[in-house]
Design a protein around this motif. Structure first.
Motif, PDB file in Angstrom:
ATOM      1  N   GLY A   1       0.843  -1.173   0.000  1.00 26.76           N
ATOM      2  CA  GLY A   1       0.000   0.000   0.000  1.00 26.76           C
ATOM      3  C   GLY A   1       0.883   1.229   0.000  1.00 26.76           C
ATOM      4  N   GLY A   2       0.507   2.224  -0.798  1.00 27.74           N
ATOM      5  CA  GLY A   2       1.303   3.438  -0.893  1.00 27.74           C
ATOM      6  C   GLY A   2       1.707   3.711  -2.328  1.00 27.74           C
ATOM      7  N   SER A   3       2.206   4.909  -2.572  1.00 27.67           N
ATOM      8  CA  SER A   3       2.599   5.320  -3.914  1.00 27.67           C
ATOM      9  C   SER A   3       4.094   5.602  -3.965  1.00 27.67           C
ATOM     10  N   THR A   4       4.527   6.337  -4.969  1.00 27.92           N
ATOM     11  CA  THR A   4       5.960   6.486  -5.217  1.00 27.92           C
ATOM     12  C   THR A   4       6.700   7.238  -4.106  1.00 27.92           C
ATOM     13  N   ALA A   5       6.067   8.262  -3.539  1.00 30.96           N
ATOM     14  CA  ALA A   5       6.759   9.019  -2.480  1.00 30.96           C
ATOM     15  C   ALA A   5       7.038   8.144  -1.253  1.00 30.96           C
ATOM     16  N   PRO A   6       6.057   7.412  -0.718  1.00 26.95           N
ATOM     17  CA  PRO A   6       6.368   6.494   0.385  1.00 26.95           C
ATOM     18  C   PRO A   6       7.370   5.408  -0.005  1.00 26.95           C
ATOM     19  N   ALA A   7       7.337   4.980  -1.266  1.00 29.04           N
ATOM     20  CA  ALA A   7       8.298   3.966  -1.706  1.00 29.04           C
ATOM     21  C   ALA A   7       9.724   4.494  -1.607  1.00 29.04           C
ATOM     22  N   ARG A   8       9.946   5.730  -2.008  1.00 32.39           N
ATOM     23  CA  ARG A   8      11.284   6.317  -1.940  1.00 32.39           C
ATOM     24  C   ARG A   8      11.739   6.521  -0.499  1.00 32.39           C
ATOM     25  N   GLN A   9      10.768   6.695   0.402  1.00 30.77           N
ATOM     26  CA  GLN A   9      11.088   6.969   1.802  1.00 30.77           C
ATOM     27  C   GLN A   9      11.106   5.709   2.670  1.00 30.77           C
ATOM     28  N   GLY A  10      10.774   4.556   2.070  1.00 28.16           N
ATOM     29  CA  GLY A  10      10.697   3.323   2.845  1.00 28.16           C
ATOM     30  C   GLY A  10       9.512   3.286   3.769  1.00 28.16           C
ATOM     31  N   LYS A  11       8.386   3.860   3.334  1.00 25.44           N
ATOM     32  CA  LYS A  11       7.215   3.981   4.195  1.00 25.44           C
ATOM     33  C   LYS A  11       5.970   3.323   3.599  1.00 25.44           C
ATOM     34  N   LEU A  12       6.163   2.275   2.807  1.00 23.00           N
ATOM     35  CA  LEU A  12       5.033   1.534   2.265  1.00 23.00           C
ATOM     36  C   LEU A  12       4.409   0.649   3.349  1.00 23.00           C
TER      37      LEU A  12
END
Length: 294
Positions: free
Chosen positions: A121-132
């Protein structure tokens, strides 16, 4: 660790970049080479084929569009499973029906490798931050092996059960969001008759009980779209929403559920695609249906 990433759409590329950031040796493969260039500039290497990717890595992550895409990348000449992959770990992060994950797991295990599904769950910004949000399905030992990697990509990783359970949970979690974008569009169609400026309207909605986290995070983007300005890059397209909604209907009906709200949302998303919005961000549904017929 040597980690391969196959599939460099928006999410796959963001995941590969995150893995580079946290210190892994990352190799990538994609059907079109142009998507790999930013990752190469960041330190990744490009594999000539899926088979070469699997050969050079201990763990391979796949993030692909659908079941047929997974079949094409895993199987056949030059596929991930075409070489010796004994004891390697494959983590599939695609959003697909549970049966697709279950069938793929059997093929991977038949080749002597381990398999875990972990849609997120999550989009590209959380993916870059390790927050999926990671929704893992797999055998306990395989899940334990994959968890340290997924914890570098996710703020929370849930082992949902055997393979198939992660896919089912991902569809369940995303379903209310997809339905909500259609609902917000219809709500704004009513609210805009009051004549408020978009900023004032979204400020009120964000403060209401009807606001979900996605609306709160994308409120500024929606204001921008309501004002007729460019909202910037798409993080999750309306076309992908259609794909996921169809999968939700198919999966729910296979379990005996009556998917009325999901079918209605699917009809709305399909209408938006037919009117040329397939590549637009899913949040545009809140604007498309607010303006429809005006």
């Amino acid at each position: 660790m040597k980690i391969g990433v196959a599939g460099l759409g928006a999410m796959g590329a963001a995941i590969a970049a995150r893995l580079i950031d946290v210190g892994h040796q990352v190799s990538v493969w994609n059907r079109s080479d142009d998507k790999a260039k930013p990752l190469v500039d960041a330190g990744a290497t490009v594999a000539a084929s899926p088979a070469a990717l699997a050969d050079g890595c201990d763990t391979v992550i796949t993030m692909l569009t659908d079941g047929p895409a997974l079949d094409a990348v895993y199987e056949g000449p030059g596929g991930l499973l075409s070489g010796n992959v004994k004891d390697k770990l494959f983590i599939d992060m695609s959003t697909v029906p549970p049966k697709v994950s279950i069938d793929l797991a059997a093929k991977v295990r038949g080749a002597g490798a381990a398999f875990v599904e972990c849609p997120v769950g999550g989009s590209t910004a959380p993916a870059r931050q390790g927050k999926l949000l990671g929704l893992m399905g797999g055998e306990p030992a395989d899940a334990a092996r994959a968890k340290p990697i997924m914890e570098q990509l996710c703020r929370r990783v849930e082992h949902c059960g055997p393979v198939g359970s992660g896919a089912a949970m991902k569809l369940a979690i995303n379903l209310p969001l997809m339905v909500a974008w259609q609902a917000y569009g219809e709500a704004f169609a009513i609210a805009r008759t009051v004549g408020w400026e978009p900023k004032r309207l979204l400020d009120l909605f964000v403060e209401s009980n009807g606001a979900n986290n996605a609306l709160k995070m994308r409120a500024d983007m929606i204001v921008t779209m309501l004002e007729g300005r460019d909202p910037g890059a798409t993080t999750f397209s309306i076309a992908n929403g259609v794909k996921d909604l169809r999968t939700m209907v198919e999966t729910g009906e296979a379990f005996g559920a009556d998917m009325r709200a999901t079918k209605a949302a699917l009809s709305g998303f399909e209408d938006a695609v037919q009117q040329g919005n397939s590549g637009q961000d899913g949040s545009r549904m809140a604007v498309y249906w607010a303006d429809r017929g005006r």
